[in-house]
Design an enzyme around this catalytic site. Structure first.
Site, PDB file in Angstrom:
ATOM      1  N   GLU A 127      32.738  46.429  35.850  1.00  0.00           N
ATOM      2  CA  GLU A 127      33.894  45.587  35.536  1.00  0.00           C
ATOM      3  C   GLU A 127      34.637  46.241  34.371  1.00  0.00           C
ATOM      4  O   GLU A 127      34.028  46.543  33.349  1.00  0.00           O
ATOM      5  CB  GLU A 127      33.451  44.184  35.113  1.00  0.00           C
ATOM      6  CG  GLU A 127      32.549  43.470  36.099  1.00  0.00           C
ATOM      7  CD  GLU A 127      31.798  42.326  35.429  1.00  0.00           C
ATOM      8  OE1 GLU A 127      32.300  41.761  34.441  1.00  0.00           O
ATOM      9  OE2 GLU A 127      30.696  42.018  35.891  1.00  0.00           O
ATOM     10  N   ARG A 140      37.170  42.435  42.929  1.00  0.00           N
ATOM     11  CA  ARG A 140      37.779  41.247  42.334  1.00  0.00           C
ATOM     12  C   ARG A 140      38.760  41.699  41.260  1.00  0.00           C
ATOM     13  O   ARG A 140      38.450  42.571  40.435  1.00  0.00           O
ATOM     14  CB  ARG A 140      36.701  40.355  41.710  1.00  0.00           C
ATOM     15  CG  ARG A 140      37.234  39.070  41.104  1.00  0.00           C
ATOM     16  CD  ARG A 140      36.102  38.262  40.471  1.00  0.00           C
ATOM     17  NE  ARG A 140      36.622  37.107  39.751  1.00  0.00           N
ATOM     18  CZ  ARG A 140      36.059  36.579  38.664  1.00  0.00           C
ATOM     19  NH1 ARG A 140      34.956  37.115  38.177  1.00  0.00           N
ATOM     20  NH2 ARG A 140      36.581  35.530  38.069  1.00  0.00           N
ATOM     21  N   TYR A 171      41.390  40.061  38.336  1.00  0.00           N
ATOM     22  CA  TYR A 171      41.758  38.803  37.682  1.00  0.00           C
ATOM     23  C   TYR A 171      42.240  39.044  36.260  1.00  0.00           C
ATOM     24  O   TYR A 171      42.102  40.142  35.714  1.00  0.00           O
ATOM     25  CB  TYR A 171      40.591  37.811  37.696  1.00  0.00           C
ATOM     26  CG  TYR A 171      39.299  38.293  37.082  1.00  0.00           C
ATOM     27  CD1 TYR A 171      38.848  37.795  35.865  1.00  0.00           C
ATOM     28  CD2 TYR A 171      38.499  39.222  37.742  1.00  0.00           C
ATOM     29  CE1 TYR A 171      37.646  38.210  35.317  1.00  0.00           C
ATOM     30  CE2 TYR A 171      37.290  39.644  37.202  1.00  0.00           C
ATOM     31  CZ  TYR A 171      36.875  39.136  35.989  1.00  0.00           C
ATOM     32  OH  TYR A 171      35.688  39.559  35.453  1.00  0.00           O
ATOM     33  N   ASP A 226      41.692  38.222  32.566  1.00  0.00           N
ATOM     34  CA  ASP A 226      40.591  37.749  31.733  1.00  0.00           C
ATOM     35  C   ASP A 226      41.127  37.151  30.433  1.00  0.00           C
ATOM     36  O   ASP A 226      42.328  37.200  30.149  1.00  0.00           O
ATOM     37  CB  ASP A 226      39.632  38.918  31.442  1.00  0.00           C
ATOM     38  CG  ASP A 226      38.250  38.452  31.025  1.00  0.00           C
ATOM     39  OD1 ASP A 226      37.901  37.304  31.349  1.00  0.00           O
ATOM     40  OD2 ASP A 226      37.530  39.219  30.375  1.00  0.00           O
ATOM     41  N   GLU A 257      41.488  42.507  34.527  1.00  0.00           N
ATOM     42  CA  GLU A 257      40.119  42.979  34.732  1.00  0.00           C
ATOM     43  C   GLU A 257      39.899  43.284  36.205  1.00  0.00           C
ATOM     44  O   GLU A 257      40.310  42.523  37.079  1.00  0.00           O
ATOM     45  CB  GLU A 257      39.098  41.949  34.247  1.00  0.00           C
ATOM     46  CG  GLU A 257      37.660  42.407  34.457  1.00  0.00           C
ATOM     47  CD  GLU A 257      36.651  41.714  33.561  1.00  0.00           C
ATOM     48  OE1 GLU A 257      35.455  41.829  33.852  1.00  0.00           O
ATOM     49  OE2 GLU A 257      37.046  41.067  32.571  1.00  0.00           O
ATOM     50  N   THR A 291      34.600  46.225  40.479  1.00  0.00           N
ATOM     51  CA  THR A 291      34.399  46.941  41.744  1.00  0.00           C
ATOM     52  C   THR A 291      33.556  46.097  42.689  1.00  0.00           C
ATOM     53  O   THR A 291      32.787  45.231  42.267  1.00  0.00           O
ATOM     54  CB  THR A 291      33.655  48.282  41.549  1.00  0.00           C
ATOM     55  OG1 THR A 291      32.299  48.010  41.148  1.00  0.00           O
ATOM     56  CG2 THR A 291      34.338  49.174  40.531  1.00  0.00           C
ATOM     57  N   TRP A 340      31.686  36.152  45.519  1.00  0.00           N
ATOM     58  CA  TRP A 340      30.744  37.255  45.748  1.00  0.00           C
ATOM     59  C   TRP A 340      29.777  36.970  46.894  1.00  0.00           C
ATOM     60  O   TRP A 340      29.320  37.891  47.564  1.00  0.00           O
ATOM     61  CB  TRP A 340      29.961  37.573  44.470  1.00  0.00           C
ATOM     62  CG  TRP A 340      30.804  38.150  43.378  1.00  0.00           C
ATOM     63  CD1 TRP A 340      31.159  37.544  42.205  1.00  0.00           C
ATOM     64  CD2 TRP A 340      31.432  39.442  43.351  1.00  0.00           C
ATOM     65  NE1 TRP A 340      31.962  38.374  41.466  1.00  0.00           N
ATOM     66  CE2 TRP A 340      32.142  39.546  42.136  1.00  0.00           C
ATOM     67  CE3 TRP A 340      31.464  40.525  44.237  1.00  0.00           C
ATOM     68  CZ2 TRP A 340      32.871  40.681  41.777  1.00  0.00           C
ATOM     69  CZ3 TRP A 340      32.190  41.663  43.879  1.00  0.00           C
ATOM     70  CH2 TRP A 340      32.880  41.731  42.670  1.00  0.00           C
TER      71      TRP A 340
END
Length: 452
Positions: free
Chosen positions: A9, A53, A55, A57, A63, A66, A419
């Site tokens: 991340e 993902r 988004y 943060d 952010e 992977t 997830w």
């Protein structure tokens, strides 16, 4: 566990300037960056067709997490694909600014500190088996992670009241605990919050938040590859010398400030050892372990580069690794710049160069220019990175998620994913729970896709 699920991340720093002056607040820039995402995803927190993902943060930091990867090169490729995804948003946002008559250049930095002293992270995730004592893993892992910056720090010019000094790590000054469940307030080395994103009876997810964001592909591969290998050795029962640190938080700063790797840090019980001593021990065990595990070219490359980097630190002859290790590449760049223009490390132009190294925009970012000149080694290709922008890893659960998202978007269907869940938002509210991150084929998902 020789085949392990891993992910990275990355939080990105963001700013917008107009003729060199700040144009918009980070909040405003982030809104422009994510406007296209919100228009199709109805949220600033979305999963993409490649299984990742994306988004916004805390603190207006974009952010990128992977998708689940099960090989080192695959992970490096998908980490780099995240840069391309963010770069596309950057270009789109600049166009929107221009269309609205605002103008300005947007910068996204893959680094860990801003000029105000704030820190944002690069978090590594490793799937580990639930069985076994977590405390043993953290006890063996902590000294390794505290000293790992010697081989994979991103490098930073630290301005102190006395003078500017070059350090190994950007993140080291901002870590305040060894093992904790917090991520922002206390910033531990290992985060213990137990969110496995998998079958919780079998697995847990090790969340490492101490590492720097790396620009060099080889350094990213070394950072993740060494940690995964140490975990594998712990799971295999390999015995390590006890390097329990007296004060990990003091030690991580002391290691960062010593480019020779020789300064002793205090161990529990009053003993001492240098970062080089500690890394040599872990590397020696890894060399031995290679003889007992299945052959793997990527893992062998990691162990070779690990040893070569330690040799370079010990001899202080960095020509052996000056295209492969971020902090070495950056230091060489600064030294050439200082020699050419006769300037001190404290010169503001060096600070600008430090930041520009992490600019992800191709053709503008300094690291990208070095890579194009062959001054930064590679483990993947532009073609593979471009493919990874749209295609999930084909060997993990990410394939199921990516295929589902692609099918739902192309069919114009409303859906929700995270997830582990894939859900069609129709009358039946059909949901598939995917608890096995190693599984890339699932008849339930195939039926769900076919029903669209």
């Amino acid at each position: 566990m020789q085949r392990r699920i891993m992910g990275i991340e990355t939080e990105f720093g963001v700013t917008c300037t107009f003729h060199g002056h700040r144009r918009l607040s980070p909040d405003e820039v982030a809104r422009y960056l994510f406007r296209r995402v919100v228009s199709w995803g109805r949220s600033s927190n979305v999963f993409l067709r490649n299984g990742a993902r994306l988004y916004l943060d805390v603190g207006s930091h974009p952010e990128y997490a992977t998708a689940e990867c099960d090989s080192l090169v695959q992970l490096v490729t998908h980490d780099r694909a995240g840069e391309r995804v963010l770069e596309d948003l950057l270009v789109d946002a600049e166009q929107r600014l221009s269309d609205e008559g605002i103008g300005g250049d947007i910068y996204l930095f893959k680094n860990n500190t801003d000029s105000a002293g704030n820190s944002y992270g690069c978090h590594e995730n490793y799937l580990i088996v639930r069985a076994g004592e977590f405390s043993r893993i953290s006890d063996v892992l902590l000294p390794f992670l505290v000293t790992r910056q010697l081989i994979c720090g991103a490098g930073k010019v630290l301005q102190t009241p006395k003078a500017a000094t070059y350090c190994l790590s950007q993140r080291a000054e901002h870590i305040w605990e060894g093992v904790s469940s917090a991520t922002t307030r206390s910033r531990p080395i290992i985060n213990t919050r137990d969110e496995p994103h998998a079958d919780a009876e079998k697995y847990r997810r090790l969340h490492v938040i101490v590492g720097d964001s790396n620009m060099a592909e080889t350094t990213t591969m070394l950072k993740v590859g060494t940690a995964a290998l140490v975990l594998e050795m712990i799971e295999s029962g390999v015995a390590f010398r006890d390097f329990s640190l007296d004060n990990p938080i003091r030690a991580i700063r002391e290691v960062s400030h010593d480019l020779t790797g020789r300064r002793p840090v205090r161990l529990a019980g009053g003993r001492q050892a240098s970062a080089l001593d500690i890394q040599r021990e872990y590397h020696a065990r890894a060399v031995e372990h290679l003889n007992t595990r299945e052959p793997n070219e990527q893992v062998e490359q990691v162990v070779e580069l690990w040893g070569r980097t330690l040799d370079a630190v010990e001899s202080q002859d960095f020509s052996k690794v000056d295209t492969e290790i971020d902090w070495v590449i950056k230091r060489k760049l600064f030294q050439r710049y200082q020699d050419r223009y006769n300037m001190e490390l404290s010169d503001p132009k060096i600070a600008q160069l430090d930041l520009a190294y992490h600019d992800i925009k191709r053709g503008r970012g300094v690291f990208d220019l070095l890579q194009r000149k062959g001054l930064a080694a590679r483990v993947t290709t532009d073609e593979e990175i471009k493919a990874a922008v749209d295609q999930p890893p084909q060997t993990t659960r990410a394939k199921l998620r990516g295929d589902f998202i692609t099918a739902a978007q192309e069919a114009g269907r409303d859906f929700t994913v995270d997830w582990v869940h894939l859900k069609l938002n129709d009358q039946a509210q059909r949901t598939v729970l995917c608890k096995d991150p190693f599984r890339s084929v699932d008849e339930r998902v195939e039926r769900l896709i076919a029903s669209m």
